[in-house]
Design a protein around this motif. Structure first.
Motif, mmCIF file in Angstrom:
data_model
loop_
_atom_site.group_PDB
_atom_site.id
_atom_site.type_symbol
_atom_site.label_atom_id
_atom_site.label_comp_id
_atom_site.label_asym_id
_atom_site.label_seq_id
_atom_site.Cartn_x
_atom_site.Cartn_y
_atom_site.Cartn_z
ATOM 1 N N THR A 81 -30.652 38.203 18.191
ATOM 2 C CA THR A 81 -30.277 38.776 19.492
ATOM 3 C C THR A 81 -31.491 39.320 20.225
ATOM 4 O O THR A 81 -31.649 39.118 21.430
ATOM 5 C CB THR A 81 -29.244 39.910 19.297
ATOM 6 O OG1 THR A 81 -28.065 39.374 18.685
ATOM 7 C CG2 THR A 81 -28.866 40.549 20.627
ATOM 8 N N ILE A 85 -32.233 37.926 24.124
ATOM 9 C CA ILE A 85 -31.728 38.690 25.266
ATOM 10 C C ILE A 85 -32.533 38.439 26.532
ATOM 11 O O ILE A 85 -31.988 38.034 27.571
ATOM 12 C CB ILE A 85 -31.684 40.196 24.951
ATOM 13 C CG1 ILE A 85 -30.560 40.505 23.975
ATOM 14 C CG2 ILE A 85 -31.477 41.007 26.241
ATOM 15 C CD1 ILE A 85 -30.534 41.960 23.496
ATOM 16 N N VAL A 262 -25.293 43.824 28.583
ATOM 17 C CA VAL A 262 -25.697 43.510 27.204
ATOM 18 C C VAL A 262 -25.633 44.776 26.347
ATOM 19 O O VAL A 262 -25.090 44.767 25.231
ATOM 20 C CB VAL A 262 -27.121 42.922 27.168
ATOM 21 C CG1 VAL A 262 -27.627 42.825 25.726
ATOM 22 C CG2 VAL A 262 -27.150 41.553 27.822
#
Length: 282
Positions: A81, A85, A262
């Motif tokens: 991740t 991102i 996010v």
């Protein structure tokens, strides 16, 4: 609330706020030097971490709280991740920008950009060990001990992180570079930068909390430095005049909203996971 923890946090914040100005003072008594690579800038970067380490030793805060263990096996999804991102959000912003003709991609050179990206990763990684040990490892972990509401922790960390950058924007970084990011006066730039970092804080803090390690945050921060900063500052893309505040991959409103989404997405996952771990009454 733990008064001892509060006292040390206040001490830390005071030192952090003044550390950059100490660096400015150091540079002022040295011979002339180019902007961007000075002893004073080194003081600004290192002083917060040294302060955090001194407080940890004096207050007997557990080093475990800082999150130095990488926990690779448990955190594999969060390492992935952290890598994805910024590229994913940046691609979305560039697509929207190109579709609205607010961003011009005609001058984008993929080979040159990949080289620029790769060449800055190592130094960025080292630099961000200092930052993430401070903002997430120390400050976030200590604020968590006070049982504050999440929004207060986001706000405190974001503001302190942003205010720490003020000497960087006013002195260490050239005004020409500031203009490339956002063509406004320095006061407005600082306000926008602090608001941007406060939005980003949600994402960084939640990544730190869910992984219980600073290392996914170090990687996230390194990708940010090597990806979006050169993209704008080095002129790989061109943003239409007046649209920077809306669509800039660094400080645009749309960009900040996506990073907030996010962050809150990671928060929702963390809270759901924590609730599943709490045994229910039969």
């Amino acid at each position: 609330m733990n008064k001892k923890v509060i006292r040390y946090i206040v001490l830390f914040v005071i030192v952090v706020v003044f550390s950059g100005w100490i660096g400015v003072l150091v540079d002022s008594v040295l011979p002339e030097h180019p902007k961007g690579d000075t002893l004073g800038m080194g003081v600004w970067l290192v002083f917060p971490m040294l302060t955090a380490i001194a407080i940890i030793i004096c207050s007997k805060v557990g080093w475990k709280d800082i999150g130095f263990k990488p926990n690779f096996k448990r955190n594999s999804r969060w390492y992935l991740t952290s890598v994805l991102i910024y590229p994913v959000v940046t691609v979305i912003v560039l697509i929207v920008g190109a579709a609205t003709k607010w961003i011009d991609l005609s001058g984008f050179n993929i080979k040159a950009f990949i080289w620029a990206f790769g060449s800055t990763l190592l130094i960025g990684f080292i630099k961000n060990i200092f930052e993430e040990t401070v903002w997430r490892g120390y400050l976030t972990s200590q604020l968590d001990k006070l049982n504050l509401k999440d929004w207060k922790i986001y706000l405190i960390v974001g503001l302190v992180w942003g205010i720490w950058h003020i000497p960087y924007y006013l002195v260490f970084l050239s005004e020409a570079d500031l203009q490339l990011v956002l063509p406004v006066n320095q006061t407005i730039f600082i306000v926008v930068a602090i608001m941007t970092m406060t939005c980003w804080s949600v994402m960084y803090i939640e990544l730190y909390r869910v992984s219980k390690s600073i290392w996914p945050c170090v990687i996230l921060h390194t990708i940010e430095d090597s990806l979006i900063n050169p993209l704008v500052i080095s002129g790989y893309i061109s943003i239409a005049s007046g649209k920077e505040i809306l669509i800039s991959p660094i400080s645009g409103i749309m960009t900040s909203i996506l990073y907030l989404a996010v962050g809150f997405g990671i928060r929702a996952y963390r809270r759901q996971s924590n609730n599943m771990m709490i045994p229910k009454d039969i």
